[in-house]
Design an enzyme around this catalytic site. Sequence first.
Site, mmCIF file in Angstrom:
data_model
loop_
_atom_site.group_PDB
_atom_site.id
_atom_site.type_symbol
_atom_site.label_atom_id
_atom_site.label_comp_id
_atom_site.label_asym_id
_atom_site.label_seq_id
_atom_site.Cartn_x
_atom_site.Cartn_y
_atom_site.Cartn_z
ATOM 1 N N GLY A 240 44.224 43.299 38.192
ATOM 2 C CA GLY A 240 44.223 44.594 38.868
ATOM 3 C C GLY A 240 43.017 44.805 39.747
ATOM 4 O O GLY A 240 43.059 45.617 40.684
ATOM 5 N N ALA B 56 52.011 37.910 75.615
ATOM 6 C CA ALA B 56 50.619 38.108 75.209
ATOM 7 C C ALA B 56 49.881 38.993 76.216
ATOM 8 O O ALA B 56 48.972 39.733 75.849
ATOM 9 C CB ALA B 56 49.916 36.764 75.058
HETATM 10 C C1 HXC Z 1 38.937 42.725 28.059
HETATM 11 C C2 HXC Z 1 37.586 41.110 28.960
HETATM 12 C C3 HXC Z 1 38.471 40.939 30.034
HETATM 13 C C4 HXC Z 1 39.648 41.738 30.064
HETATM 14 C C5 HXC Z 1 36.817 39.584 30.306
HETATM 15 N N1 HXC Z 1 36.581 40.235 29.159
HETATM 16 N N2 HXC Z 1 37.968 39.986 30.848
HETATM 17 N N3 HXC Z 1 37.823 41.996 27.985
HETATM 18 N N4 HXC Z 1 39.829 42.617 29.053
HETATM 19 N N5 HXC Z 1 40.515 41.654 31.049
HETATM 20 C C6 HXC Z 1 35.427 40.104 28.283
HETATM 21 C C7 HXC Z 1 35.396 38.762 27.578
HETATM 22 O O1 HXC Z 1 36.200 38.802 26.406
HETATM 23 C C8 HXC Z 1 33.933 38.626 27.259
HETATM 24 O O2 HXC Z 1 33.650 39.437 26.148
HETATM 25 C C9 HXC Z 1 33.256 39.269 28.449
HETATM 26 O O3 HXC Z 1 34.262 40.098 29.062
HETATM 27 C C10 HXC Z 1 32.789 38.270 29.470
HETATM 28 O O4 HXC Z 1 33.877 37.392 29.760
HETATM 29 P P1 HXC Z 1 33.709 35.811 29.786
HETATM 30 O O5 HXC Z 1 35.088 35.231 29.768
HETATM 31 O O6 HXC Z 1 32.748 35.378 28.747
HETATM 32 O O7 HXC Z 1 33.003 35.600 31.183
HETATM 33 P P2 HXC Z 1 33.239 34.460 32.262
HETATM 34 O O8 HXC Z 1 33.213 33.125 31.606
HETATM 35 O O9 HXC Z 1 32.242 34.724 33.344
HETATM 36 O O10 HXC Z 1 34.712 34.691 32.843
HETATM 37 C C11 HXC Z 1 35.050 35.884 33.499
HETATM 38 C C12 HXC Z 1 36.581 35.950 33.762
HETATM 39 C C13 HXC Z 1 37.314 35.731 32.407
HETATM 40 C C14 HXC Z 1 36.951 34.875 34.768
HETATM 41 C C15 HXC Z 1 36.874 37.329 34.355
HETATM 42 O O11 HXC Z 1 36.756 36.603 31.437
HETATM 43 C C16 HXC Z 1 38.762 36.009 32.516
HETATM 44 O O12 HXC Z 1 39.550 35.162 32.992
HETATM 45 N N6 HXC Z 1 39.179 37.184 32.067
HETATM 46 C C17 HXC Z 1 40.566 37.576 32.035
HETATM 47 C C18 HXC Z 1 41.090 37.845 33.391
HETATM 48 C C19 HXC Z 1 42.474 38.431 33.327
HETATM 49 O O13 HXC Z 1 43.440 37.682 33.179
HETATM 50 N N7 HXC Z 1 42.528 39.771 33.328
HETATM 51 C C20 HXC Z 1 43.733 40.525 33.097
HETATM 52 C C21 HXC Z 1 44.449 40.591 34.357
HETATM 53 S S1 HXC Z 1 45.936 41.454 34.220
HETATM 54 P P3 HXC Z 1 32.538 39.048 25.079
HETATM 55 O O14 HXC Z 1 32.637 40.119 24.065
HETATM 56 O O15 HXC Z 1 32.868 37.691 24.595
HETATM 57 O O16 HXC Z 1 31.263 39.078 25.829
HETATM 58 C C22 HXC Z 1 45.687 42.773 35.167
HETATM 59 C C23 HXC Z 1 46.937 43.543 35.380
HETATM 60 C C24 HXC Z 1 46.763 44.666 36.354
HETATM 61 O O17 HXC Z 1 44.626 43.056 35.576
HETATM 62 C C25 HXC Z 1 47.738 44.534 37.449
HETATM 63 C C26 HXC Z 1 47.708 45.718 38.346
HETATM 64 C C27 HXC Z 1 48.494 45.478 39.600
#
Ligand code: HXC
Length: 517
Positions: free
Chosen positions: A173, A408
């Site tokens: 999102g 154009a």
């Molecule tokens: C809850 C989250 C989170 C999420 C990250 N965290 N993304 N918590 N919801 N979406 C938390 C992790 O658990 C972690 O917590 C901390 O944030 C840091 O994340 P890391 O993974 O350790 O950091 P990094 O290695 O830098 O990677 C960052 C990242 C990865 C690439 C963003 O976290 C990731 O892939 N996250 C998920 C992305 C995703 O798929 N999001 C949902 C999308 S769906 P701790 O406690 O361990 O520190 C969406 C739908 C909306 O958004 C659509 C609307 C149109």
Amino acid sequence: MHFYMHDEKIKRLYHLKKLAEGGGGAEKVEAQHSKGKLTARERIDILLDANTFVEIDKYVTSRSEDTNEKKYYGDGVVTGFGFVNGRRVFLYAYDFTILGGSLGEMAGRKVSKLMDHALKSGAPLIGIIDSGGARIQEGVMSLDGYGDIFFRNTMASGVIPQITASMGPCAGGAVYSPAMTDFVIMVENVGQMFVTGPEVVKEVLSQDVSFEELGGARTHASKSGVAHFVAKNEYDCIDKIKTLLSYIPQNNAEEVPLFETTDDVNRIDPNLVNILPENPYEQYDMKQIIKSIADSGEFIEVHELFAENIIVGFARMGGRSVGIVANQPMYLAGALDINSSCKAARFIRFCDSFNIPIVTLVDTPGYLPGADQESNGIIRHGSKLLFAYCEATIPKITCIVGKAYGGAYIAMGSKNLGTDLNCAWPTAEIAVLGPEAAITIIHRRDLKQSPDAVTTKKKLAKEFRDKFANPYIAAEKGIIDAVVDPAETRPMIIHSLDAFANKKDSRPLRKHGNINL
Ligand code: HXC
């Protein structure tokens, strides 16, 4: 001493303030720094004028009952308002140190509240994104939060400028809101934007793709067109936000900012014509012409790495901000293709929304032919450029410096699209087709019967160029208002911008037009 009466209560405030300002805690801040990233508050500190930041919703926490979700003050996003070089702005910055800057219900409410304030106050909205997207623990309430934000992005579009900086991951999102804003700046090797990350791509499509390849700054600046600017680092990114703001007004009801200029409005450049090669098929850099006519040679290019066959960006002429749209003969000979049409159309619509006049410089052999362009929709996308020029009511000045052929010619701000002043250099060639293409059609039979087709073709092409490929036929008909000595292009454009500054123009009342998306 003034704490005397309510000492404990004041102490509590400072205790909570410290907690909130600590984000996700020292360890997470350290991790953020070790990735080469600043924290949300550090970023705000650099962006805003000293001591102008007023934070709101600092003590908001999540309402989630999920046992895995720890509650933090601020809930992963810092919101508030302040000044950038004396200009009021509203801003939000996701705090990656708190649950990865993910957006849950309350963070969503904070951002929406801030957007409402910005829109009602008529001030630019700046978003700094460093976020894992929808907070997984909060399920549908996270999606609900994004829905609210997208709605507000749409309401604000064309009313207040919206600028987004990608300073970390922007996942799920967290990408669509930026895409709905006017400008996206990505920090190289730090900003990443993707709907689904490499792990999901691997899982679903069995494809191996790196973060950078999938959603890095270079990918989005040169291939997808999502990013308008690439910044070397976070400081450069913030500088770019400041520079951009200086060219655009606070809202759609304001005039463009006027700056004092030391560059003489009547400055001529006798060397300008020499930039154009004698041979019309040779390449040259249109940016040289832009820089020559702009105040102090300053030009802020937007989408520099995307669809390089057209140039768009901001300059000042006589101290007034203008949007420049220009063909770039260095790439695809300056032909219009799908991406360049979309790029220029979006830029023109931005300028029109915010009362920024458009100066168009033309040297294009036409729309790019070929099966690839046709099957990918050059008709659909190419028409956007026509639409954008036609609906734009801001002052529009066009100068044809070289080739202006066919569709154009019409698309690049021709008279019929509501342009206020169309001028041309004596070197302009205005025709339906280029001489070579034209004579192969109108002299097909002569060429077939000629014993020396090559020489005949050359001769006929020269005759065609001498007769038709010049600005005077159009000038005789009043379609070109003036044929200008190239040296005098700057004064010509500045005086015209001045003349049309108070122009009033309108379009039929309607809900909205239906641009061919
Ligand atoms: C809850 C989250 C989170 C999420 C990250 N965290 N993304 N918590 N919801 N979406 C938390 C992790 O658990 C972690 O917590 C901390 O944030 C840091 O994340 P890391 O993974 O350790 O950091 P990094 O290695 O830098 O990677 C960052 C990242 C990865 C690439 C963003 O976290 C990731 O892939 N996250 C998920 C992305 C995703 O798929 N999001 C949902 C999308 S769906 P701790 O406690 O361990 O520190 C969406 C739908 C909306 O958004 C659509 C609307 C149109």
